[in-house]
Design an enzyme around this catalytic site. Structure first.
Site, PDB file in Angstrom:
ATOM      1  N   ARG A 184      37.354  39.489  39.931  1.00  0.00           N
ATOM      2  CA  ARG A 184      35.720  40.168  38.844  1.00  0.00           C
ATOM      3  C   ARG A 184      35.045  39.758  40.102  1.00  0.00           C
ATOM      4  NH1 ARG A 184      34.653  44.793  38.350  1.00  0.00           N
ATOM      5  NH2 ARG A 184      36.509  45.201  37.657  1.00  0.00           N
ATOM      6  N   LEU A 200      40.537  39.996  30.412  1.00  0.00           N
ATOM      7  CA  LEU A 200      40.508  41.223  31.485  1.00  0.00           C
ATOM      8  C   LEU A 200      40.514  41.712  32.494  1.00  0.00           C
ATOM      9  CD1 LEU A 200      42.986  42.889  31.576  1.00  0.00           C
ATOM     10  CD2 LEU A 200      41.974  44.576  29.750  1.00  0.00           C
ATOM     11  N   HIS A 201      39.269  41.663  31.633  1.00  0.00           N
ATOM     12  CA  HIS A 201      37.568  42.171  33.234  1.00  0.00           C
ATOM     13  C   HIS A 201      37.344  41.327  34.250  1.00  0.00           C
ATOM     14  CE1 HIS A 201      33.904  44.145  35.196  1.00  0.00           C
ATOM     15  NE2 HIS A 201      34.657  45.106  34.357  1.00  0.00           N
ATOM     16  N   CYS A 202      37.419  40.452  33.631  1.00  0.00           N
ATOM     17  CA  CYS A 202      37.538  38.918  34.560  1.00  0.00           C
ATOM     18  C   CYS A 202      38.440  38.633  36.294  1.00  0.00           C
ATOM     19  CB  CYS A 202      36.997  37.584  34.008  1.00  0.00           C
ATOM     20  SG  CYS A 202      36.065  37.749  33.047  1.00  0.00           S
ATOM     21  N   ILE A 203      40.086  39.510  35.319  1.00  0.00           N
ATOM     22  CA  ILE A 203      40.536  38.801  36.514  1.00  0.00           C
ATOM     23  C   ILE A 203      41.345  40.441  37.356  1.00  0.00           C
ATOM     24  CG2 ILE A 203      41.675  36.774  34.686  1.00  0.00           C
ATOM     25  CD1 ILE A 203      43.997  38.854  34.078  1.00  0.00           C
TER      26      ILE A 203
END
Length: 344
Positions: free
Chosen positions: A92, A330-333
């Site tokens: 991200r 989750l969004h970060c990866i």
């Protein structure tokens, strides 16, 4: 390419999700088995709806990842591996920010500094250029921008409104005024207004309050945010203040946003360190919203909130407790790639 560019919202059609497989030379080494299970569950969820591009460090990592995913009965026709160097797996923040034009795409390649120099990030800083050199993307040009900005620090509604936090941008650029940051972000990201949050944080978060852990657009007139209803919790005052800020914001036509508060999970403690568990770190894909699940009773309530915010999408929980050990979720990866930008 013409100069008519737009920053698409995450809910617009996508060609693929970009991730990087964890391996023994990343910071996941101490808990590699646990985090691999999350990645397998993530790829399984994504490939139900669309393709996934998986960065791998070398042939051995690719062979291993392929075997693990194949054994999980994942549709491997929707999985594509790309061999490229990377320091860690937070795409991200190191991946491309994509603008859509009338006849192609622009990949914005901002500087990635390991969240203000906290970690080594030389290979991650070169990731977008490396992927572009490998012809990963189609019908695009890459714009290198000598300015530190992470994808997790910004949210767009796809219609010219950007949402971000002052704490993060000021931490990266302490000598730049808010007005100057307004102008730069609006220019690079093709936005005509920037909404700033002055409150909100999570203990254990080393990104300096990325907005994607706090508040997210669900539509041009709707925001989902991480709430805290426990007055005894250390986050209570800040997240209550953030909720009040969100309530004061107005849409482009002057109306209050429809707000969807997410439940507050119980504290997750690892060796006396509180981890940053946030349900706001969800990922929107074609036809679904992937929600980070933490094995907490609030998981079920979070599913219900997201179902109201995204009534036309399936809500798919993905077990993400291993991810928050490294202070992300989750969004970060992940990084979404708009429809049409991935080369065949």
């Amino acid at each position: 390419m013409t100069e008519s560019l737009r920053f698409p919202a995450e809910w617009e059609p996508q060609s693929a999700i970009l991730i990087a497989w964890p391996h023994a030379d990343t910071d996941w080494a101490d808990r590699l088995g646990e985090v691999e299970e999350t990645y397998i569950a993530l790829v399984a969820a994504i490939t139900r709806f669309q393709p996934v591009l998986v960065c791998v460090a070398d042939d051995d990592v690719q062979a291993y990842a392929r075997a693990r995913l194949s054994s999980a009965r994942i549709d491997m026709d929707r999985v594509r591996f790309i061999e490229v160097e990377y320091d860690d797996t937070w795409l991200r923040d190191s991946g491309p920010i994509t603008l859509r034009g009338n006849d192609g795409f622009r990949l914005l390649d901002f500087r990635f500094t390991g969240w203000g120099g906290k970690f080594e990030a030389g290979r991650d800083d070169r990731l977008v250029e490396a992927l572009d050199d490998l012809k990963t993307f189609d019908n695009n040009d890459r714009q290198a921008i000598d300015f530190a900005l992470e994808g997790g620090a910004i949210e767009t509604d796809g219609a010219g409104t950007l949402l971000t936090t002052w704490k993060c941008l000021h931490e990266r650029h302490p000598t730049v005024s808010r007005e100057a940051l307004d102008d730069r972000l609006a220019g690079w990201l093709q936005q005509d207004r920037v909404l700033w949050l002055d409150h909100g944080y999570l203990e254990g978060d080393d990104t300096d309050a990325h907005v994607d852990t706090l508040a997210r657009f669900a539509a041009p007139d709707a925001i989902v945010y991480q709430a805290c209803d426990d007055p005894a919790d250390s986050h209570y005052a800040e997240l209550q203040a953030m909720a009040a800020e969100l309530a004061s914001l107005r849409t482009r036509d002057g109306r209050p946003y429809r707000l969807f508060p997410l439940p507050w999970p119980q504290p997750v403690i690892d060796q006396d360190r509180r981890l940053a568990a946030s349900y706001a770190n969800f990922l929107i894909i074609n036809g679904a919203v992937l929600m980070p699940a933490y094995g907490d009773p609030a998981d079920h309530e979070a599913v219900a909130v997201l179902a109201k915010a995204f009534p036309d999408r399936e809500i798919v929980p993905v077990p993400c407790r291993p991810l928050i050990w490294q202070n992300g979720s989750l969004h970060c990866i992940t990084m979404q790639l708009p429809e049409g930008v991935v080369a065949a």
